[in-house]
Design a protein around this motif. Structure first.
Motif, PDB file in Angstrom:
ATOM      1  N   GLU A 247      22.170  37.352  48.322  1.00  0.00           N
ATOM      2  CA  GLU A 247      23.249  38.349  48.320  1.00  0.00           C
ATOM      3  C   GLU A 247      23.278  39.146  47.025  1.00  0.00           C
ATOM      4  O   GLU A 247      24.059  40.098  46.914  1.00  0.00           O
ATOM      5  N   TRP A 248      22.470  38.740  46.053  1.00  0.00           N
ATOM      6  CA  TRP A 248      22.544  39.353  44.733  1.00  0.00           C
ATOM      7  C   TRP A 248      21.408  40.341  44.504  1.00  0.00           C
ATOM      8  O   TRP A 248      20.292  40.145  45.014  1.00  0.00           O
ATOM      9  N   PRO A 249      21.646  41.387  43.723  1.00  0.00           N
ATOM     10  CA  PRO A 249      20.642  42.423  43.495  1.00  0.00           C
ATOM     11  C   PRO A 249      19.420  41.873  42.755  1.00  0.00           C
ATOM     12  O   PRO A 249      19.472  40.790  42.155  1.00  0.00           O
ATOM     13  N   PRO A 250      18.312  42.610  42.783  1.00  0.00           N
ATOM     14  CA  PRO A 250      17.111  42.179  42.062  1.00  0.00           C
ATOM     15  C   PRO A 250      17.419  41.920  40.591  1.00  0.00           C
ATOM     16  O   PRO A 250      18.200  42.628  39.971  1.00  0.00           O
ATOM     17  N   GLY A 251      16.817  40.864  40.074  1.00  0.00           N
ATOM     18  CA  GLY A 251      16.988  40.530  38.666  1.00  0.00           C
ATOM     19  C   GLY A 251      18.196  39.663  38.358  1.00  0.00           C
ATOM     20  O   GLY A 251      18.354  39.224  37.220  1.00  0.00           O
ATOM     21  N   SER A 252      19.038  39.393  39.359  1.00  0.00           N
ATOM     22  CA  SER A 252      20.244  38.579  39.119  1.00  0.00           C
ATOM     23  C   SER A 252      19.866  37.119  38.912  1.00  0.00           C
ATOM     24  O   SER A 252      19.025  36.575  39.630  1.00  0.00           O
ATOM     25  N   HIS A 253      20.501  36.486  37.953  1.00  0.00           N
ATOM     26  CA  HIS A 253      20.228  35.077  37.644  1.00  0.00           C
ATOM     27  C   HIS A 253      21.341  34.186  38.194  1.00  0.00           C
ATOM     28  O   HIS A 253      22.485  34.624  38.363  1.00  0.00           O
TER      29      HIS A 253
END
Length: 415
Positions: A247-253
């Motif tokens: 559910e999180w955008p690219p690069g999200s940790h």
């Protein structure tokens, strides 16, 4: 009642216009409104935390484009604020603070889309052909959209799917059971959904991959972030056979909260959840709670009563929240078609004595273990009349259980 706003409202200043950067399906090519919705959802996925029910209600009231306009300004419509205050007791300042945090996190959605595509991911949103409609059961906490990376079709993979979850610090017993169950489910055409973590999750994914069955990894980070890092090879294999979901955008940790938030998606995607191992305090029990709340089948695998790793499973079973399962057949019986996927009844090893009727069995048991006995003595010991005893002895002799002796009848010696 909150008035609905047009998705193309000017309430979202600066939204990129022009041709939609993501292709639609051949059967339903996206129009301008569809493209705006897609871009708006991409922006909202970065601005609001996944599963935020306030943002979910804002989208439901005004559409993605209208919700983005208010979120970018950091000012919510007065009628929405009034409705929120009625839904859940909260101060207006809390809503103002939340809206301000959304506005501060805005980023160009077109750039996110381009970055996602560069890294091999694709975006699906509600209404797309690949969107799993069972996620709609999440209501206001439904994902704004999903990033997918892998060859498998997410919707088709989840039509017949089971979630297998459990402890990261799993025992060899737990990982063996998880892998065996996933392998068995895959052999029967069921996909496996899990979180890609160490322990039970990883074992479940590997079990499914061993039979070349699609498996779904639901991450708490961007699809381009490998967490845990030691699972890089596993995730590569999943992308080749199944699909990685976020559910999180690219690069999200990942964060601790995001692990808990993503658990609702694991539970919602599948027809049922199996907890293989879980301590009394475990993230797997959070997934179990979501499964129960969504009216999905909840199952738990028992373990040794001395094992802390299985204590959470035993609590679920004891409280009647989960059904005890010990085989693939028992799982499929619950999640499969009613009447068509019944598990075979477990029986002990069949013995020759099982076919004997009650009187014959009593006559057989009346024969001494050593030596022999006459028909009259056998009849008395068995509690039957002499005629019945003689008839039973003849049948037992024909079946090879007894044989005639000098002083009556004795058990036939095997050898």
């Amino acid at each position: 009642m909150i008035a609905m706003m047009s998705p193309g409202s000017a309430d979202a200043p600066g939204l990129p216009a022009g041709e939609c950067p993501v292709a639609g399906t051949p059967d339903s090519p996206p129009g301008a409104d569809r493209c705006e919705d897609r871009l708006a959802r991409v922006a909202l996925m970065r601005m609001a935390e996944a599963g935020d029910p306030v943002m979910g209600r804002l989208i439901r009231a005004y559409g993605p484009h209208g919700a983005l306009g208010q979120a970018r300004r950091g000012v919510l419509a007065p009628e929405f604020v009034a409705a929120e205050e009625a839904v859940a007791p909260r101060r207006r300042t809390d809503l103002d603070r939340l809206a301000a945090s959304w506005a501060a996190r805005y980023a160009d959605p077109a750039a996110d889309l381009a970055q996602g595509e560069e890294r091999g991911a694709r975006l699906v949103i509600p209404g797309d052909a690949e969107w799993p409609t069972q996620l709609d059961d999440l209501g206001d906490t439904r994902p704004f959209g999903l990033w997918l990376d892998g060859r498998a079709n997410l919707r088709l993979s989840c039509l017949r799917s089971v979630a297998i979850v459990g402890a990261r610090a799993a025992t060899p017993y737990g990982t063996t059971v998880a892998a065996d169950l996933a392998h068995g489910l895959g052999s029967r055409g069921w996909s496996v959904v899990s979180g890609g973590a160490y322990g039970i999750d990883g074992a479940a994914h590997r079990g499914a991959l061993a039979v070349r069955t699609p498996t779904v990894v639901v991450l708490a980070c961007g699809t381009d972030v490998c967490y845990p890092s030691a699972h890089e090879e596993l995730f590569r294999a999943v992308r080749g056979r199944g699909v990685v979901v976020s559910e999180w955008p690219p690069g999200s940790h990942p964060t601790r909260l995001r692990f808990l938030v993503r658990n609702r998606v694991i539970a919602a995607l599948s027809r049922g959840t199996v907890v293989v191992q879980a301590a009394v305090r475990s993230g797997a029990l959070n997934t179990a709670a979501h499964a129960s709340g969504l009216n999905r089948h909840l199952m738990a695998v028992p373990g040794p009563i001395t094992s802390e790793a299985s204590a959470g499973c035993h609590v679920l079973i004891r409280q009647g929240k989960a059904v005890c399962v010990t085989s693939v057949e028992e799982i499929v019986e619950l999640v499969g078609s009613i009447g068509d996927d019944l598990a075979p009844e477990q029986r002990g090893q069949a013995r020759p004595h099982d076919a004997l009727n009650d009187e014959t069995r009593r006559v057989l048991e009346a024969i001494p273990a050593r030596g022999a006995a006459g028909p009259a003595a056998i009849a008395v010991a068995a509690g039957v009349d002499l005629t019945t005893a003689l008839g039973c002895l003849g049948g037992l002799a024909a079946a090879g259980f007894v044989e005639a002796a000098d002083r009556g009848w004795r058990l036939r010696r095997r050898g």
